[in-house]
Each structure stands twice: as C-alpha cells, then as structure tokens.
Write an enzyme that holds these catalytic residues in place. Structure first.
Site, PDB file in Angstrom:
ATOM      1  N   LYS A   1       0.846  -1.187   0.000  1.00 28.58           N
ATOM      2  CA  LYS A   1       0.000   0.000   0.000  1.00 28.58           C
ATOM      3  C   LYS A   1       0.888   1.246   0.000  1.00 28.58           C
ATOM      4  O   LYS A   1       1.967   1.261   0.608  1.00 28.58           O
ATOM      5  CB  LYS A   1      -0.903  -0.034   1.233  1.00 28.58           C
TER       6      LYS A   1
ATOM      7  N   SER B   1      -9.415   1.809   3.086  1.00 27.83           N
ATOM      8  CA  SER B   1      -8.524   2.555   2.209  1.00 27.83           C
ATOM      9  C   SER B   1      -7.475   1.686   1.532  1.00 27.83           C
ATOM     10  O   SER B   1      -6.729   2.168   0.680  1.00 27.83           O
ATOM     11  CB  SER B   1      -7.826   3.663   3.017  1.00 27.83           C
TER      12      SER B   1
ATOM     13  N   SER C   1     -10.176  -0.667   7.137  1.00 28.55           N
ATOM     14  CA  SER C   1      -9.495  -0.403   5.876  1.00 28.55           C
ATOM     15  C   SER C   1      -8.709  -1.577   5.303  1.00 28.55           C
ATOM     16  O   SER C   1      -8.182  -1.487   4.207  1.00 28.55           O
ATOM     17  CB  SER C   1      -8.549   0.802   6.022  1.00 28.55           C
TER      18      SER C   1
END
Length: 535
Positions: free
Chosen positions: A127, A207, A231
C-alpha cells in the site's frame, strides 16, 4: 502471540496445498473483452500447471524447490498481468525497477538450497502509505510526491530479509480516507480512482483499495494493507479476497503514514488464508525457517475442522436484506460442517460510534505532525491543509478536508478530555468482544464485512456505514475477512473477530471457514450491473 504459535499456524495451513501440488508450471494471462462487456481471462502459457488465480505460496515454493519454476518467471508473469489488466482497475501506482533483480537473487538462493523461508521469491505489493526508500510513498497525496523516504518501513525490511520480491506500490484512498467528511474510497490525487474488478463502476472500499483490487485481479501473490477501522477487512470483503487485521502491536507501524497509534496496524492480504498466515509470520518477525515452513499437520484445512467450534453471528441487518440472506445461508453451511452458530449482538456499539471519531482527530494531529517532520513537503498538518487549498488536483474528485480542519483544533492528546475518551473506548470495545465471547463460549464472532459495492461517485462520496469492523479495530483485537459469497456479481466477506493476540487461532478457524464456504471466484471485469440494492 508466541513465536511457536505463529510457526505452528504456518505449518498447519501450508501442508495441505503442498500435498496437492500438481504439474509444475505457470500461466500468464491478459484480459480481453467478451461479447457481454466482461473480460475473459486468456493468454499464452509459459509453463503448464500453475493458475495464478488459485495457486498458493506453498505450491509455488514446492515448484521453486524442485527447480521447475523460478521467481523470475513468477515475477515477470505478474508484471505482465499488471501491464495488460491493471488499466481496467487502476490498482497499481508503481512497479519496482528492481523487481526482476530481486527475483534473480531469490532464484540463486533456491539453486544453492539457501532459500530464506516461505516468502523467498514471492511478489508482494505494498500500500502506498508504507515507506520504501526506492519508490515514492505518498499516501495518495501530491504533497508527498517528491523524493522517496530515506528508509524503508520496518515491515518492508522484514519482507526484504525474508526474500520477498517487492513488486510495487498499490493505490489507496488518499490519506487513508481521513481527509474529507464524504470521500470516495479508492480515489487519490496521485493515482486516480481504483475500480472494483468484479464490476468496474463499483467501489473497492477503502482505504487498502488498491491492495485488495490488485489481489482480486491476480496482479500479485500477496499485498500489504493498513487499517485504523475497516481499511483492510472492508476492501478484502468487497473485492472477494482475504484480509487480516492483526492484534495491535503485532506488526510494527514504524515508517507507515499514520492516523492513530492507538488503532493503526499494517496487515497481510491474499487470495487465501494460507498465504495470509505465511505473510503475517514474516511481518510479525516470527517467520518459520525455509526447512520448517511447511510442517506436518493439515488439521485446519481438513474436513471436520469446524466441528465443535462456536461462532456468534452478528447479523447487522442494516446492511440490507440480500446480505442478511447471505448470512443465513452462511450460518447454515457452517452448522452443516459441525459448528455451533448462535446469534449475538455485541454491546456498547452506540457509545463506541460516539467516541471513536473525536479521539481519532486528536491522535491524527499528533501522529501526522510527527510523520510529516520526517519527509520533504508540508512539515505539519497546518501546512498540509494549506497545500490542499493551493493545489487544484487535490480537489479534483472531492474538495473537502473537513477532517484535517477538525483535527487541527481537536484537544491535544495530553488533554484530560481526550484521555477519558480513549480510556472509555478501550474499555468498552474490549468488553464488547470479551463479554460476548464469554457469555456464549465462543471461538469467534462473525459478521458481514461489507455491503455489496456501491457505485463510485465523486459528487456523492461513499455509502459505507459498516459497523462490523469497529469493535476489533478500537480494541486492538484481531479480525479476518474471508469470502462468504456474492450478492449478484458483487462479493461479500465474512468478518471473524476474536480476543487479544488470538491471531493464530483466528487464522486457523478462518482456514476452516474458507474451505467450507469455498466462495472465491475470479472477477469478470463487468462494466456495470443494475441493482437497486447497490446503487
């Protein structure tokens, strides 16, 4: 979690696929549009026998150890998939210029019999809020799009030491969805909008959106996500993959763009529980050795693994009738496998919802200021707010930065009002899980991880009131999302949560649930679907 527990779990989950490993080889695929607008998965076969959609790390390592597959082959296959498939979903921001060099080094170790463990040679996506010294780390914001950080995040160092191939960076919801009151998950000023691979106009949830979407499209073997509240587990559920939010502190947050030290954690995501557990063993610093990685017991994945397990089902009917019906079917399948499923409602949820956001505002101001002081660009939250006001690209999907502005004026984390909030949050969140599990003698609490994916819409923002992740997230307890099934074309995950440091037990249970539900299927990249329930 004790070192021997994680090593044992890795062994338990890894052996069964090894025993079933088939003909060595690999297939590289590209996406071609079918007549219905979906994408059929086709492509030239390099080596027969490996399906990147379903292959596990133990199967890959078995082939590497035999010399019938190389990390270079595997890495190149994923790089080609990114090139051909990612334009549909926009999940990958960067690929590492050294990925093939990393793979070649792994191949040399395998030839010499010096593989470093089960992740040696396995391609991993990170990420874009995880620091890497050789690639940008932006949290999706152009404010951090200059020079990379000086050092790797601690977890990246552990992955490199284990021999993993750092394949690249995945897009994410900008600032991990902690900027605007009505953000659009999967959108960042750096990367644009990530699409759900199952239906391309639908949202991937946030996210860790790019990490989950990339895994669904088989653009990497595993990925790293981060979670403050939902997330990891919501994107995993909404993209039909597995995501594990570890117990707080099990994985180092050093070098990860923060929201709150009291809730933040990085965690592994994959297409199956086996790969998730293996990756956690590395992230937590308790990796099994190359010789001992694939152990002697396959109890967790054998039929009968659910017999006698007690699971509390938290229905959350607010997520809609279709999801509730799926939970009914899921409970029936678990009962048929010998599990005892009882319906529960963890207490204190309204109070947790009331307190969590104000506490996070104070923590974000403290923690983002500390992080920004280590990077080139805005030096604190006030400068970051001004940057967004003066750079139109930051307002090209949604303009708001209300959370930033509220955090700027929130009470300090030394303020007694804040301290009282966080103390009450910790107490009530842990009691909500501990009391529920004790009252019913449970091994885990289960709930839907997500509703069917909503349509991505910058003007409207998300439709994501999903309370199931909050108890474990606020308590710092582990949670795990595994595929439960579909509402039409859209995946829904089953979220499992348990007590503090029960990560090994939760992953073992998750492996048994995954085998029983057998709910994964490859995406078809449909342009759109019509459904009143998921608009």
């Amino acid at each position: 979690m004790k070192k021997r527990d994680i090593a044992a779990l890795t062994a338990v989950l890894a052996v069964a696929p090894l025993l079933a490993a088939g003909v060595p080889g690999q297939r590289v695929v590209a996406a071609d549009s079918g007549a219905d607008g979906s994408s059929s998965v086709t492509g030239s076969a390099l080596l027969r026998g490996v399906d990147l959609d379903t292959v596990t790390i133990p199967e890959l390592q078995a082939r590497m150890q035999r010399g019938s597959l190389t990390s270079s082959d595997l890495t190149l296959a994923y790089l080609r998939r990114i090139e051909t498939i990612d334009p549909k979903i926009n999940a990958v921001l960067h690929t590492s210029p050294t990925a093939l060099r990393q793979a070649a080094a792994s191949d040399a170790r395998h030839r010499l019999g010096k593989a470093r463990g089960p992740l040696d040679g396995i391609p991993v996506l990170l990420k874009d809020n995880v620091n890497t010294r050789d690639m940008p780390t932006t949290a999706g914001s152009t404010a951090l799009a200059g020079s990379p950080p000086d050092t790797d995040a601690d977890l990246v160092g552990k992955l490199r030491a284990a021999g993993a191939v750092i394949l690249g960076k995945a897009n994410m919801s900008e600032w991990a969805n902690f900027r605007a009151a009505k953000p659009t998950s999967g959108w960042s000023a750096v990367g644009g909008q990530t699409n759900n691979p199952y239906v391309l106009d639908r949202n991937p949830c946030g996210s860790s959106s790019g990490s989950a979407a990339a895994l669904a499209a088989s653009l990497a073997q595993v990925a790293i996500g981060t979670e403050t509240d939902g997330s990891i587990v919501c994107p995993a559920g909404m993209n039909g993959v597995v995501g594990h939010k570890p117990s707080l502190g099990l994985v180092s947050q050093s070098g990860v763009v923060p929201i709150s030290a009291e809730q933040d954690t990085a965690g592994p995501m994959a297409r199956n529980v086996i790969d998730t557990a293996i990756t956690l063993s590395v992230l937590s610093g308790h990796a099994a050795s190359a010789d001992g990685a694939f152990g002697v017991s396959d109890a967790a994945t054998r039929p009968g693994g659910l017999r006698g397990k007690r699971i509390g089902l938290w229905r959350l009917s607010s997520l809609g009738a279709d999801v509730d019906a799926l939970m009914t079917r899921t409970a029936a399948r678990l009962r048929a496998a010998g599990a005892h499923v009882v319906e529960v409602t963890p207490p204190y949820q309204d109070r947790l919802a009331e307190l969590e956001f104000p506490a996070l505002l104070s923590e974000f101001h403290r923690d983002i200021d500390a992080y920004l002081s280590t990077r080139n660009g805005p030096r604190d939250l006030a400068e970051l707010i001004e940057f967004n006001r003066t750079h139109p690209v930051e307002r090209s999907c949604f303009a708001g930065q209300e959370l930033f502005e509220q955090a700027l004026t929130a009470p300090s984390t030394t303020d007694p009002r804040y301290r009282a909030m966080r103390a009450e949050l910790k107490d009530l969140s842990r009691r909500s899980i501990d009391e529920t599990m004790a009252a019913h003698g449970l091994d885990a609490i289960a709930s839907p991880a997500n509703p069917p994916a909503w349509t991505s819409d910058c003007a409207r923002g998300d439709n994501d009131v999903i309370p199931s992740s909050t108890p474990a997230a606020v308590a710092g307890y582990p949670s795990l999302s595994v595929p439960a099934g579909f509402v039409g074309e859209l995946p829904v995950g089953l979220l499992l949560m348990a007590g503090d440091r029960q990560d090994a037990e939760l992953l073992s249970l998750g492996a048994a649930v995954e085998q029983r539900l057998d709910a994964w299927r490859a995406p078809r990249y449909l342009p759109s679907v019509t459904s009143d329930a998921t608009r």
